[in-house]
Design a protein around this motif. Sequence first.
Motif, mmCIF file in Angstrom:
data_model
loop_
_atom_site.group_PDB
_atom_site.id
_atom_site.type_symbol
_atom_site.label_atom_id
_atom_site.label_comp_id
_atom_site.label_asym_id
_atom_site.label_seq_id
_atom_site.Cartn_x
_atom_site.Cartn_y
_atom_site.Cartn_z
ATOM 1 N N ALA A 141 15.293 -0.232 0.517
ATOM 2 C CA ALA A 141 15.423 0.147 1.930
ATOM 3 C C ALA A 141 14.072 0.087 2.637
ATOM 4 C CB ALA A 141 16.014 1.545 2.041
ATOM 5 N N TRP A 142 13.008 0.549 1.964
ATOM 6 C CA TRP A 142 11.666 0.493 2.560
ATOM 7 C C TRP A 142 11.261 -0.945 2.860
ATOM 8 C CZ3 TRP A 142 9.048 4.209 -1.494
ATOM 9 C CH2 TRP A 142 9.353 5.525 -1.152
ATOM 10 N N ILE A 143 11.503 -1.829 1.885
ATOM 11 C CA ILE A 143 11.108 -3.233 2.063
ATOM 12 C C ILE A 143 11.901 -3.869 3.198
ATOM 13 C CG2 ILE A 143 11.014 -5.509 0.982
ATOM 14 C CD1 ILE A 143 10.671 -4.099 -1.714
ATOM 15 N N ILE A 144 13.207 -3.674 3.179
ATOM 16 C CA ILE A 144 14.071 -4.287 4.197
ATOM 17 C C ILE A 144 13.702 -3.788 5.590
ATOM 18 C CG2 ILE A 144 16.445 -4.420 5.054
ATOM 19 C CD1 ILE A 144 17.361 -4.437 2.108
ATOM 20 N N GLY B 1 15.121 -3.883 -5.926
ATOM 21 C CA GLY B 1 13.947 -4.019 -5.077
ATOM 22 C C GLY B 1 13.083 -5.198 -5.505
ATOM 23 N N ARG B 2 12.994 -5.435 -6.818
ATOM 24 C CA ARG B 2 12.205 -6.575 -7.312
ATOM 25 C C ARG B 2 12.824 -7.889 -6.866
ATOM 26 N NH1 ARG B 2 8.236 -8.527 -10.067
ATOM 27 N NH2 ARG B 2 8.490 -10.187 -11.617
ATOM 28 N N ASP B 3 14.151 -7.980 -6.856
ATOM 29 C CA ASP B 3 14.819 -9.201 -6.399
ATOM 30 C C ASP B 3 14.474 -9.488 -4.937
ATOM 31 O OD1 ASP B 3 15.990 -9.622 -8.847
ATOM 32 O OD2 ASP B 3 17.869 -8.614 -8.310
ATOM 33 N N VAL B 4 14.476 -8.432 -4.120
ATOM 34 C CA VAL B 4 14.118 -8.594 -2.706
ATOM 35 C C VAL B 4 12.681 -9.095 -2.592
ATOM 36 C CG1 VAL B 4 13.762 -7.406 -0.509
ATOM 37 C CG2 VAL B 4 15.717 -6.800 -1.940
ATOM 38 N N LEU C 156 15.596 -11.384 8.987
ATOM 39 C CA LEU C 156 15.662 -11.627 7.539
ATOM 40 C C LEU C 156 16.648 -10.713 6.832
ATOM 41 C CD1 LEU C 156 11.814 -11.887 6.834
ATOM 42 C CD2 LEU C 156 13.415 -13.786 6.975
ATOM 43 N N HIS C 157 17.110 -9.683 7.508
ATOM 44 C CA HIS C 157 17.914 -8.654 6.838
ATOM 45 C C HIS C 157 19.156 -9.218 6.171
ATOM 46 C CE1 HIS C 157 16.027 -5.150 9.342
ATOM 47 N NE2 HIS C 157 15.168 -5.758 8.562
ATOM 48 N N ARG C 158 19.855 -10.107 6.857
ATOM 49 C CA ARG C 158 21.111 -10.623 6.305
ATOM 50 C C ARG C 158 20.866 -11.373 4.992
ATOM 51 N NH1 ARG C 158 25.283 -13.959 9.975
ATOM 52 N NH2 ARG C 158 26.470 -12.029 9.974
ATOM 53 N N SER C 159 19.777 -12.116 4.915
ATOM 54 C CA SER C 159 19.525 -12.954 3.737
ATOM 55 C C SER C 159 18.991 -12.179 2.539
ATOM 56 C CB SER C 159 18.547 -14.070 4.083
ATOM 57 O OG SER C 159 17.282 -13.537 4.448
ATOM 58 N N ILE C 160 18.480 -10.961 2.744
ATOM 59 C CA ILE C 160 17.929 -10.213 1.615
ATOM 60 C C ILE C 160 18.697 -8.936 1.300
ATOM 61 C CG2 ILE C 160 15.596 -11.081 1.963
ATOM 62 C CD1 ILE C 160 14.868 -8.518 3.388
ATOM 63 N N SER C 161 19.623 -8.550 2.146
ATOM 64 C CA SER C 161 20.329 -7.279 1.953
ATOM 65 C C SER C 161 21.313 -7.321 0.782
ATOM 66 C CB SER C 161 21.057 -6.868 3.233
ATOM 67 O OG SER C 161 21.997 -7.863 3.604
ATOM 68 N N ASN C 162 21.650 -8.520 0.300
ATOM 69 C CA ASN C 162 22.595 -8.624 -0.815
ATOM 70 C C ASN C 162 21.913 -8.633 -2.177
ATOM 71 O OD1 ASN C 162 24.887 -8.781 0.868
ATOM 72 N ND2 ASN C 162 24.558 -10.982 1.195
ATOM 73 N N MET D 197 0.828 -1.204 0.000
ATOM 74 C CA MET D 197 0.000 0.000 0.000
ATOM 75 C C MET D 197 0.867 1.261 0.000
ATOM 76 S SD MET D 197 -3.062 -1.081 2.643
ATOM 77 C CE MET D 197 -3.709 0.587 2.673
ATOM 78 N N ALA D 198 1.932 1.215 0.800
ATOM 79 C CA ALA D 198 2.824 2.379 0.856
ATOM 80 C C ALA D 198 3.482 2.621 -0.493
ATOM 81 C CB ALA D 198 3.889 2.162 1.930
ATOM 82 N N LEU D 199 3.877 1.545 -1.170
ATOM 83 C CA LEU D 199 4.504 1.685 -2.487
ATOM 84 C C LEU D 199 3.502 2.205 -3.511
ATOM 85 C CD1 LEU D 199 6.609 -1.605 -2.560
ATOM 86 C CD2 LEU D 199 7.495 0.714 -2.377
ATOM 87 N N ARG D 200 2.260 1.766 -3.407
ATOM 88 C CA ARG D 200 1.243 2.241 -4.342
ATOM 89 C C ARG D 200 0.978 3.731 -4.143
ATOM 90 N NH1 ARG D 200 -2.518 -1.021 -2.993
ATOM 91 N NH2 ARG D 200 -2.077 -2.632 -4.528
ATOM 92 N N VAL D 201 0.907 4.143 -2.877
ATOM 93 C CA VAL D 201 0.668 5.555 -2.578
ATOM 94 C C VAL D 201 1.790 6.429 -3.144
ATOM 95 C CG1 VAL D 201 0.596 7.241 -0.691
ATOM 96 C CG2 VAL D 201 -0.782 5.161 -0.558
#
Length: 208
Positions: free
Chosen positions: A38-41, A58-61, A48-54, A1-5
Amino acid sequence: MALRVKTKLGFIDGSIKRLTSHKADYLNWEKVDSMVMAWIINSTNPSLHRSISNATTGRDVWLDLEERFAQTNAPRIHQLWRSLCLMEQEHDTSMTKFYTKFKTLIDELNEQHPLPECTCRASKELIQREEDHHVHLFLGCLDNERFAHVKATILNTDPLPSLRHTFNFILREEARFTAEKEKNNKVESGSRSIHFALANRKGEMGPT
């Protein structure tokens, strides 16, 4: 929702394609995409941060999280239907609280299993049929002893009222039932007080 806004949904749904480094707008794209990442993380659990920060975009995350946590709707839909069919209002639960719980399940079910989009004349009938199902489910959850009369009145109405109007009918019946119960309790309490006072008076007077 935040991304859509913020009109940034395209960075995760694939509609805004990744630009190559030699494109003129690459730096602007990279800046916004990094912000989305950054918003998603920051919205996820720290574990979960360590596994997705690399991830590189944004689409990959998003796809990584979706692959790990997304599940088919069927089990949840089954669970929602089961919860709705087994719901019963407990005597110590107010009608407002019970309806809120019921409506929350209905709203999630509609989100998980929405009606098919239809532009034909049958669409209005489909919506009405769905609303009628909700009314029948709601009435089936209620105590027959307390709400038998108002339930019969609603079920004999053609067409059936909406779920919201049905709730309002039941709410008024609950208020009437509660007021009547309090009145009877006061009468019963008053009778006991009079009986107790008479008994005390008789005891003070002694045997005749």
